[in-house]
Design a protein around this motif. Structure first.
Motif, PDB file in Angstrom:
ATOM      1  N   HIS A 157      38.884  43.356  38.539  1.00 40.23           N
ATOM      2  CA  HIS A 157      37.654  43.597  39.307  1.00 40.23           C
ATOM      3  C   HIS A 157      37.310  45.084  39.333  1.00 40.23           C
ATOM      4  O   HIS A 157      36.134  45.464  39.219  1.00 40.23           O
ATOM      5  CB  HIS A 157      37.816  43.071  40.734  1.00 40.23           C
TER       6      HIS A 157
ATOM      7  N   ARG B  73      34.992  35.999  38.433  1.00 47.96           N
ATOM      8  CA  ARG B  73      34.611  37.338  38.004  1.00 47.96           C
ATOM      9  C   ARG B  73      33.132  37.397  37.652  1.00 47.96           C
ATOM     10  O   ARG B  73      32.430  38.363  38.011  1.00 47.96           O
ATOM     11  CB  ARG B  73      35.450  37.767  36.801  1.00 47.96           C
TER      12      ARG B  73
ATOM     13  N   ARG C  88      31.148  37.231  40.807  1.00 45.61           N
ATOM     14  CA  ARG C  88      31.237  38.500  41.534  1.00 45.61           C
ATOM     15  C   ARG C  88      30.353  39.567  40.889  1.00 45.61           C
ATOM     16  O   ARG C  88      29.713  40.358  41.597  1.00 45.61           O
ATOM     17  CB  ARG C  88      32.697  38.960  41.544  1.00 45.61           C
TER      18      ARG C  88
END
Length: 372
Positions: A266, A317, A320
């Motif tokens: 991240h 991911r 996000r």
């Protein structure tokens, strides 16, 4: 030869005694640390991924430090073997002396149970240490094999990328403040982009990535891998592998390590987006590379940092990246996270202080026991 005899031949009895108790104590220490870390990360859900990464990484370092401290506290060069030989008799003597009424009797009962438990674990410590050594050797061979495979990837079936992409990688490196030269090559052995090495890092791109991705997507991929170099993630990955090898038996360690890897990806995603400035292009690059990976049905080596990561985390991911919240962490969240950390420190401190009276009592008990 039994495992107990093998351990006695390999390790001094005092070392084996301290090592066995360190492994047993690591069970509750790791579990408590995982609970504290889970609470802290939940309270820090709006903090940056880099901050959460450092918090999770600190959890691994703390667990390793607790194991070292525990070993030093338990290790007794002149007393470990003597206590192991007389632990069962000491437990019986404690049981015999506990005949007081009410609260004192209750306290004596728990002391008797604790003494009997110590005698039981002391009796089986050689088997515990033998199983741990066997598992650690197997994990160490797995780690060594992974390292050898990663080293082979640097040169085997590779070819340099066009000069234009090498210059682009150097330009992105300068923007990230990377001083060493990062080579970029195409490899027929990898199916996803990954970076290897710390002192002489090299970015490996799968064959076909330069033609299957757009120019903007390739820049995003390079930015992500260079972010690993900028953050020195390769060193942390080595530390993770070491902790996983030492505590291979502990589910909490694998959970904490998984948190570290997730937050690391991240954090690199955030750096790549900040460098390229287009989250949608980056999300498309993730999706396209995952499609190529699924077609070739390959996994990346654990000793390297792969771009697309684990498949089960890819969707989170992408979500996000596309729907990244702009909310800032509030003061209450930071305060509660600090309280959780302080509470965990107090619990560990209380358990450490509780060992000192027990240790003094143990030495006093040993002085009253007859010689072997």
């Amino acid at each position: 030869m039994t495992p107990q005899n093998l351990v006695f031949d390999l390790l001094p009895q005092a070392v084996m005694h301290a090592l066995g108790w360190t492994l047993l104590h690591s069970l509750w220490q790791g579990a408590l640390l995982a609970v504290v870390l889970a609470a802290v990360l939940a309270l820090m859900h709006r903090h940056s991924a880099a901050t959460r990464y450092y918090v999770a990484g600190a959890g691994l370092v703390v667990l390793l430090g607790l194991a070292v401290i525990t070993f030093l506290q338990v290790y007794e060069p002149n007393g470990g073997a003597y206590l192991m030989n007389h632990a069962e008799g000491a437990a019986g003597s404690v049981t015999a002396t506990v005949s007081l009424p009410d609260a004192e009797a209750s306290s004596g009962y728990f002391a008797s149970v604790w003494a009997q438990s110590q005698a039981y674990f002391n009796q089986h410590l050689p088997a515990v240490v033998a199983l741990w050594l066997l598992g650690m050797v197997m994990m160490g061979l797995r780690l060594l094999g992974g390292w050898a495979y990663v080293q082979r990837l640097k040169t085997y079936r590779t070819r340099p990328v066009p000069e234009a992409w090498q210059h682009k990688a150097q330009e992105l490196s300068r923007q990230l403040g990377i001083t060493q030269l990062v080579r970029v090559v195409e490899s027929a052995m990898v199916k996803v982009p990954l970076v290897i090495g710390h002192f002489k890092p090299i970015v490996l791109l799968p064959i076909g990535a330069l033609t299957g991705l757009s120019t903007a997507q390739i820049e995003a991929v390079l930015a992500h891998e260079l972010a690993h170099v900028h953050r020195r993630d390769y060193l942390m990955n080595l530390l993770q592998s070491l902790v996983e090898t030492l505590f291979f038996f502990h589910p909490a360690v694998w959970w904490i390590s998984d948190c570290v890897r997730t937050e690391r990806e991240h954090a690199c995603d955030d750096l790549a987006i900040a460098l390229c400035g287009d989250s949608l292009t980056y999300a498309y690059a993730l999706t396209t590379l995952e499609e190529l990976t699924m077609k070739k049905n390959e996994k990346s080596p654990r000793m390297a940092m792969a771009f697309s990561g684990r498949r089960r985390s890819l969707l989170s991911r992408i979500t996000r990246v596309v729907q990244k919240s702009t909310l800032r962490p509030s003061f209450s969240e930071g305060f509660l996270a600090s309280c959780a950390v302080i509470a965990g420190v107090l619990v560990f401190s209380a358990s450490a202080w509780a060992k000192y009276p027990a240790k003094m009592e143990k030495w006093s008990l040993r002085s009253r026991l007859p010689p072997p």
